[in-house]
Each structure stands twice: as structure tokens, then as C-alpha cells.
Scaffold this motif. Structure first.
Motif, PDB file in Angstrom:
ATOM      1  N   LEU A  96       0.798  -1.234   0.000  1.00  0.00           N
ATOM      2  CA  LEU A  96       0.000   0.000   0.000  1.00  0.00           C
ATOM      3  C   LEU A  96       0.830   1.283   0.000  1.00  0.00           C
ATOM      4  O   LEU A  96       0.545   2.186  -0.792  1.00  0.00           O
ATOM      5  CB  LEU A  96      -0.991  -0.024   1.168  1.00  0.00           C
ATOM      6  N   ALA A 121      -5.761   2.318   3.765  1.00  0.00           N
ATOM      7  CA  ALA A 121      -6.077   3.016   2.516  1.00  0.00           C
ATOM      8  C   ALA A 121      -6.628   4.415   2.779  1.00  0.00           C
ATOM      9  O   ALA A 121      -6.558   5.288   1.913  1.00  0.00           O
ATOM     10  CB  ALA A 121      -7.076   2.194   1.709  1.00  0.00           C
ATOM     11  N   MET A 122      -7.184   4.636   3.984  1.00  0.00           N
ATOM     12  CA  MET A 122      -7.709   5.967   4.302  1.00  0.00           C
ATOM     13  C   MET A 122      -6.639   7.042   4.124  1.00  0.00           C
ATOM     14  O   MET A 122      -6.911   8.138   3.651  1.00  0.00           O
ATOM     15  CB  MET A 122      -8.193   6.018   5.753  1.00  0.00           C
ATOM     16  N   GLU A 139      -4.221   7.090   2.170  1.00  0.00           N
ATOM     17  CA  GLU A 139      -3.847   7.271   0.779  1.00  0.00           C
ATOM     18  C   GLU A 139      -4.690   8.336   0.074  1.00  0.00           C
ATOM     19  O   GLU A 139      -4.253   8.949  -0.904  1.00  0.00           O
ATOM     20  CB  GLU A 139      -4.002   5.941   0.054  1.00  0.00           C
ATOM     21  N   THR A 140      -5.904   8.546   0.589  1.00  0.00           N
ATOM     22  CA  THR A 140      -6.803   9.532  -0.012  1.00  0.00           C
ATOM     23  C   THR A 140      -6.072  10.830  -0.347  1.00  0.00           C
ATOM     24  O   THR A 140      -6.232  11.397  -1.425  1.00  0.00           O
ATOM     25  CB  THR A 140      -7.932   9.848   0.979  1.00  0.00           C
ATOM     26  N   ILE A 181      -3.828  10.709  -3.198  1.00  0.00           N
ATOM     27  CA  ILE A 181      -4.613  10.679  -4.431  1.00  0.00           C
ATOM     28  C   ILE A 181      -5.036  12.091  -4.809  1.00  0.00           C
ATOM     29  O   ILE A 181      -4.915  12.503  -5.966  1.00  0.00           O
ATOM     30  CB  ILE A 181      -5.835   9.767  -4.257  1.00  0.00           C
TER      31      ILE A 181
END
Lengths: 638, 165
Positions: free
Chosen positions: B63, B143-144, B146-147, B150
Motif C-alpha cells: 500500500l 487506505a484511508m 492514501e486519499t 490521491i
């Protein structure tokens, strides 16, 4: 479901229930035991016994797997009828293999130990090859004979001379890279005097045992033993290799014995009296007939009833064949509360759509479809794996469809390949609708629009649930008023004047209705205004969908880079070689990275943006007692 | 040629744009390298106890790698845009500086978010050591973070795609 049965039937019944694959046996709480005249059906000793057997098999199997010459990447499970397996002698044969493997392993360990010892002896004896007295001769009537070593730094002549002065005869037998080896012969009376002198010179007594014949003879004997030991090990290893050919049988045995262990443990969840056991478990409504039929074949009393209020009921999701493949995605989050709404179907539709948009590429989609469905067809995996693969396969279909819409075939492979390798100029535009890389703004708007639909669908589910619960007014006020606001904001882009008024209307609705739980006019009003702040939440939820664009671009740009690198050398032989190499490595890597990324972020959009609009989770998954089928698939459940 | 001439000959639009591309790769890549490394260390610890959890651990380790990929994409888009790959484009100094600015979001946010994400991933390695069934929740929490990477790469990409050259 509650069943009372004879204690003697318990084992057989539990096994039959396991084969039914639809009964979740509940462990009875200790409090229950005190209440009633039951005790726990104790089978700890039996379980420990069985655990030992399972342990034994897995240890043997680990060793056999090492000797298996071929280890296929993915193993097909064998279809087995375990009753027949027992009857036709394969069961005893498999056990024989396990015990024989154990014996061989023990023997091998022993031989290895002896080999080490004899290697050690050889090493110690080697310097004394030219020593011509038997090793057992350590003294004569008047003298002592001592073997030992001096450090290399000592000059041999000086040693001999100086020891001769002390009355000892010293002879250097040999020397190697570490030591020089010497034999000392001296009169017994000189022993004390010499002791100190020898220590000064750095003399070390040899650890060789003072027994046996001439070193030369002993050396040959030891070498012979060593060779014999190695040969013996080889023979045993060959036998292991032969046994390893029959590993599949042991694998089935392992499954059978582990199933037995599960059965014994499940039985431990039962309550019992002296002659009778009580089993409490959960059966899905659909499997009721099957379980009843099975129970009728025993002399037992049973009762099936609907769960009562407040009972902790396990959850079994039931969905159509498409959505069932997405259940595990929901399982990764949390199961719905008992009696709650199962969002799998709604979620699966959006999952399918969003995955495809985020990872829109015909080539990659095709690889996913082929890989996943091909894997299912070839290896016939168990249900969990099958659904996992089927989910990605279905998403691959979505990728293909959206890939056609956005004109991505391994990125821009057709155009680049035609231009650089064949020298043909294809039109820039391969998309049915638009190319996200040429027109990212449209794609951003599209992503957010998909997000808006997704969010509104989430709210619609909540609307439906509230209506269903007999609160249509709440639904109208809590969700309807927001929709009015959204409609107004949407219209701002098309009919600004009308939009403004509708939006203001929506705001008023929210302010007027959302504080209704508070006390007093001022409280209600402030509550409503406070609720308006939620608009921030909706906006951030919506913007979160821009990740569809970012991840889509990421996959596309990397694919383009791979294509450019692959076609660098043009249409020559070397060029094609390079192309194939770069194509395989680059696109597979891109596929792997992006499937992971798309999976994670599509899931996140469901879990966080979608589910928080309506989802009530907290259910306990239905876990029926199952036979162990790691290596074999039984065909006896029919 | 004086030293000043030498310096000003270096200060071309192309070079500045390359500096921007390089910056995206440097910092996002550094962050990812640190992040993946951190997670890798704790994965190794987990595997000494239970090698069968490798598959789950690998997802968590992968990740924080995405920030580096975002940096790479940004850099490649700049290279496309200024014609390093393809037909070269003349750039003014101001246009070159524009690309440095465009690379800024993913360079900075990529660096920090990779490391912060890796810390969540490391904690989740602890989670799967004790409760391997909950790996899904661990991945989602990771993954939060990663927002924000992005969002950053999105802004960088839009800035580059809409650059006037």
C-alpha cells in the motif's frame, strides 16, 4: 434448533451434520450447565488424542512434501469418498505410510548423529596416520606414552631438544595448518616435573580415546563406517522418495483425521447427561428440510423454532448468483445485524460499475476475465476461493465494457504499436465517448456524477428502510429535505434562478425539520442550523470520488509508458523481441498494482462513503461445522 | 563565458521542467521507499512467527508503494508534455517554473502520506498477527491515508495536463 439424542449416537450425528454443511452448532454457556441437569460433553482427552494423530500426520506430510519431486503450482483437489477410502484399505495404507515415514525420520536423525561422530573421529585420527603404535598402548611398565599437540609457532627441533633435557623423548608425528602433533614418551617418575614444562610449551593432550589398534587401521575402519552410514541414509531417503509418491493418500488421510478432530471439538460444544446429549444450533430456513430428513434417521427428538427476540443469531447472507460473489467484500467490513438490511446486492452493482470505471481497459479486463474464470474452470477451487475469483472476473467484464467506452486497450497500445512498429498512423481517438487522458475534466465530472448517484442511492436505501420501519415522515424530513437541496444545487448549473430558489427551499426544510428532537423553539432552530453543517460531510464524500479519476489516469499513464518503452526499437527483430519482453513484464506489473489499488479503493468507497448512509452492521457470520477439505473434495454430501 | 553566463545557460525552461519531474520522483519515491521498508521490517517479524500470513502481509506492504508510483506518473506526464519523450517543445523559463510548481503537491504530500500510511500498515501487521480474519479492516484503515496522496496527484496531474506549452 434443539436436538436431544442418545449419547451413543452423538458422534455419528455430529458427523452427519457436518456433512450437511448447514448447521452452526452453538457452544453452550457454562451458566446453562448449572441451571439444568446437564454437564458439558467432555471429550478433551479424546480431542488431545486426535490432535496428536493430526500432528503426527502433518509432521510426516511436511517431510513427504519435501521429497515429492514435482510440486505443481496449484494443486487440484482430489475427489474422495471417505467411507470407501476406509474400506478399500487405503486408510490403513496411508497410516502405514505415516508411521513408516516417522520411523525413517527417527532412523535418519540417529544415523546423522552417528555420521557426525564418526566424522569427528576421522578428523581427530587423521594427524596420527603415521604413528606406529596402537592407540590402546598408553604406558609401558616404566614409561608413559602421551599423544598431544604443540602450537605451530614452536620450533620442532628446539622442542625435542629441550624436552630431551627434561628426560622425555619427543617425536613430531605430523603437522597441519593449525598444530603440530607429537608423541611423548617419558619415565613415570618424571611426570610431575614434565607437567609444568609442557604447559609452558603450550602442550595439549589429544582428545583421542585411548583404545583400538594402530591409527592407520582405525582410520580405515572409521572411513568404512562413515561410508556405510551415508549409504544407509541414502537407502532410507530413497524409501522416503518412494513413499512420497503416495503423498496424495496421506493428504486425504490428513483431511479425514482433521475432520474427525473438528467433529470431536464440535461434540465438546454439546451438553450431556448420562445417556443423552443436547445439541443447540442454527439452521438456515432453506436447509430445514434437509436437516430434518437427516435427523429423522436417528432416534432423537428435535425441535426447530424461529429465533426469539434478543437472541444472538448468526447471519447467513442469501443473494442471487451475481451478488453472492461480492459477499466476501461485505464480510471484510462487517456482517449486517440480524434482521437488518443486506446491502450486498446494491453494493455489488456499484462495485461492478466503479471497479470498471476506475480500471477501464479492455486488455486488462480480458486478462482478469481469463485469469479468474480460467482459474475456476481449471482448478475447481472451494467456494470461498471460487467467489473471490468470480468477483474479480465479473469486475473484469466491467473493465472491458468501460475500456471500450474510454478507448483503452492496454492503454494506447493499438495506436502506438501501429505508429512505431508498423508505421501506420491510426486516429488519435479510439474512445466511444471520450479519452480520459485527453479530456480529464470531463472524466472528473463523470467521476463525481457517479459518486453523486452512489451517495443518493445510499440515501435512497435509508429512505426505504425508514419507510419500511413505519417512519415515512422521518424519511421525508431527514433525507427528502437533503434531496431538495441537492436538486437545487444541481439545477444551479442548468437553470440558475430556479436552482437558487429550490436550494434555499432545501436549506429551509433542513433548518426547520432537523432540530425536531430538541426541546424549545430556539433549540429546534439551532439544531436545524447545526445539521446544515453536514453539507461539509456530503461535499467531502463527493470529492472522495475523484479517486476514480486519479486511479484511472494512473493505470492509463503507466500503460502508455510501457507501450512507449516497448516500441522504442521500432519494427525490427530486436524491436519485436524488446516489445514482447517489455509488454509481458510491464503490463503484468501494471495489472497487479492497479488491481490491488482499484480493489482497495472501490471497497473503500463502499465501506465509508456508501455504508455510512444507511448500514447497520454488527452481525455474527454463520459458521456451519464443516468437514476439512484442504486437499480433497468429498463427493458424499449428496 | 563568465560564471554568470554559465549559470544562466543552465536556467532554461526545459531544465526547470525536468527539475519538477525529478522532484516528483525524488520525494514521493523517498517516502514510498521508507514506508515500504518500515512495513517490510515488521512483516519479517510477523513471518518468523507464521510464514503462512505472507499473502496478507504483502498487500499491506504494497500500500505505501503507490505514492512512489504517483510520483512516477507525474514525472512521466511532465516528460510527455515537454517532449522529452517525443517531439521536443521550446519552453520559456516561466513555463519551466510552472512544472516545478505542478510537481509540488505530489512531491510533498506523497512523501509524508507514504510514511504516515506505512505507520498504519505496521500497526495493522500487528493486527493480522493476532486476528488474521480482520485483514480487510486493516487494509481499509491503511487506505484511508492514501486519499490525500490521491488528491495531491490529482491536482498535480490536472496542472500538468492543462499546462500551456
Amino acid at each position: 434448533m434443539t436436538v436431544f439424542a442418545h449419547r451413543t449416537d452423538a458422534d455419528r450425528m455430529v458427523r452427519r451434520l457436518m456433512r450437511c454443511r448447514c448447521v452452526d452448532v452453538e457452544r453452550q454457556a457454562d451458566a446453562e450447565i448449572n441451571d439444568k441437569c446437564f454437564s458439558r460433553y467432555t471429550c478433551e482427552a479424546e480431542a488431545a488424542e486426535q490432535e496428536k494423530r493430526v500432528e503426527q500426520i502433518s509432521a510426516a506430510m511436511a517431510e513427504l512434501h519435501r521429497y515429492c519431486d514435482k510440486s505443481p503450482l496449484v494443486k487440484l483437489r482430489q475427489t474422495v469418498d471417505s467411507a470407501q477410502f476406509r474400506q478399500d484399505g487405503r486408510y490403513t495404507e496411508a497410516w502405514r505410510i505415516v508411521t513408516r515415514t516417522e520411523e525413517i525420520l527417527a532412523e535418519l536423525t540417529r544415523l546423522k548423529g552417528e555420521q557426525n561422530r564418526s566424522e569427528m573421529t576421522l578428523m581427530q585420527l587423521r594427524p596420527w596416520r603415521d604413528y606406529d603404535l596402537p592407540l590402546s598402548l598408553t604406558a609401558t611398565e616404566r614409561t608413559n606414552i602421551v599423544l598431544g599437540s604443540f602450537p605451530l609457532s614452536a620450533d620442532p627441533e628446539y622442542l625435542c631438544d629441550s624436552l630431551a633435557g627434561d628426560g622425555a623423548c619427543c617425536e613430531i608425528v605430523s603437522a597441519d595448518s593449525r598444530m603440530q602433533y607429537a608423541v611423548l614418551i617419558y619415565h613415570r617418575d618424571d611426570a610431575d616435573k614434565l607437567g609444568g614444562r609442557l604447559a609452558e610449551l603450550g602442550f595439549l593432550r589429544s582428545p583421542i580415546k585411548a583404545e583400538g589398534a594402530l591409527p592407520r587401521v582405525e582410520l580405515t575402519a572409521a572411513a568404512r563406517t562413515l561410508r556405510w552410514l551415508i549409504d544407509e541414509q541414502k537407502v532410507l531417503q530413497d524409501e522416503l522418495m518412494a513413499l512420497a509418491q503416495k503423498t496424495p493418500m496421506v493428504e486425504i488421510l490428513s483431511d479425514i483425521e482433521r475432520t474427525t478432530l473438528t467433529a470431536i471439538r464440535t461434540r465438546g460444544d454439546l451438553l450431556s447427561t448420562a445417556n443423552c446429549v443436547m445439541l443447540v444450533g442454527w439452521v438456515p430456513e432453506g436447509a430445514r428440510r434437509r436437516v430434518e430428513e437427516m435427523l429423522d434417521s436417528f432416534s432423537c427428538a428435535y425441535a426447530l423454532s424461529a429465533p426469539e427476540e434478543g437472541e444472538d443469531v448468526p447471519i447467513l447472507l442469501q443473494n442471487n448468483r451475481f451478488a453472492a460473489n461480492f459477499e466476501w467484500v461485505l464480510g471484510m467490513y462487517s456482517y449486517p445485524r440480524y434482521g437488518g438490511f443486506d446491502p450486498t446486492f446494491v453494493m455489488s452493482i456499484f462495485y461492478f460499475l466503479i471497479f470498471g470505471i476506475m480500471f477501464a481497459d479492455v486488455g486488462y479486463g480480458l486478462l482478469l476475465v481469463l485469469g479468474c474464470f480460467g482459474g475456476i474452470a481449471l482448478f475447481k477451487p472451494g467456494q470461498g476461493m471460487r467467489r473471490f475469483l468470480a468477483m474479480f472476473g465479473l469486475c473484469g467484464i466491467s473493465s472491458i465494457v468501460w475500456g471500450i467506452v474510454f478507448g483503452a486497450y492496454f492503454g494506447d497500445l493499438p495506436r502506438v504499436f501501429a505508429a512505431n512498429m508498423l508505421g501506420i498512423a491510426l486516429p488519435e481517438q479510439a474512445a466511444l465517448w471520450f479519452d480520459p487522458l485527453q479530456d480529464p475534466m470531463s472524466f472528473l465530472v463523470f467521476s463525481l456524477a457517479v459518486g453523486a448517484v452512489h451517495l443518493i442511492a445510499g440515501m435512497a436505501v435509508q429512505f426505504y428502510l425508514l419507510c419500511h420501519a413505519g417512519k415515512p415522515l422521518d424519511a421525508l424530513m431527514d433525507i427528502g429535505s437533503w434531496w431538495v437541496l441537492f436538486a437545487g444545487l444541481g439545477l444551479l448549473f442548468v437553470r440558475p434562478k430556479l436552482g437558487v430558489w429550490i436550494a434555499i427551499g432545501g436549506v429551509l426544510c433542513i433548518v426547520l425539520t432537523q432540530g425536531r428532537a430538541k426541546k424549545g423553539i430556539a433549540g429546534k432552530l439551532f439544531g436545524g442550523v447545526g445539521k446544515l453543517y453536514d453539507i461539509i460531510g456530503y461535499i467531502s464524500d463527493l470529492l472522495s470520488y475523484s479517486r476514480i479519476l486519479a486511479l484511472g489516469l494512473a493505470a492509463g499513464v503507466i500503460a502508455q509508458v510501457v507501450n512507449i518503452l516497448g516500441t522504442l526499437k521500432g519494427g525490427t527483430f530486436v524491436g519485436y523481441l524488446l516489445f514482447v519482453l517489455v509488454f509481458l513484464i510491464g503490463h503484468l506489473l501494471n495489472l497487479a498494482i492497479n488491481v490491488l489499488g482499484t480493489f482497495v479503493h472501490t471497497s473503500r468507497l463502499q465501506y465509508i462513503e456508501f455504508f455510512n448512509k444507511f448500514y447497520e452492521d454488527g452481525g455474527r457470520p454463520f459458521r456451519p461445522a464443516l468437514p476439512v477439505e484442504e486437499y480433497s473434495a468429498s463427493d458424499e454430501s449428496k | 563565458m563568465t560564471f554568470f553566463d554559465f549559470l544562466s545557460s543552465l536556467l532554461t525552461g526545459q531544465n526547470l521542467a525536468l527539475l519538477g519531474a525529478g522532484r516528483a520522483v525524488f520525494f514521493a519515491g523517498m517516502g514510498s521507499a521508507r514506508g515500504v521498508g518500515m512495513v517490510g521490517e515488521s512483516v519479517a517479524g510477523l513471518l518468523t512467527e507464521d510464514p503462512s500470513k505472507f499473502g496478507k502481509a504483502l498487500i499491506l506492504q504494497a500500500l505505501p508503494a503507490t505514492q512512489g508510483i504517483y510520483g512516477l506518473i507525474t514525472a512521466f506526464l511532465i516528460l510527455f508534455k515537454i517532449g522529452v519523450l517525443g517531439t521536443p517543445v521550446e519552453l520559456t523559463v516561466a513555463q519551466g517554473a510552472y512544472f516545478i510548481m505542478a510537481a509540488l503537491p505530489i512531491a510533498v504530500v506523497g512523501y509524508y502520506s507514504a510514511i504516515k500510511q506505512a505507520r498504519v500498515a505496521v500497526a495493522c501487521i500487528g493486527l493480522i498477527a493476532k486476528r488474521p480474519d480482520e485483514v480487510g479492516k486493516g487494509i481499509t484503515s491503511t487506505a484511508m491515508v492514501e486519499t490525500y496522496a490521491i488528491f495531491a496527484v490529482l491536482v498535480s496531474l490536472l496542472l500538468i495536463l492543462f499546462a500551456q506549452v
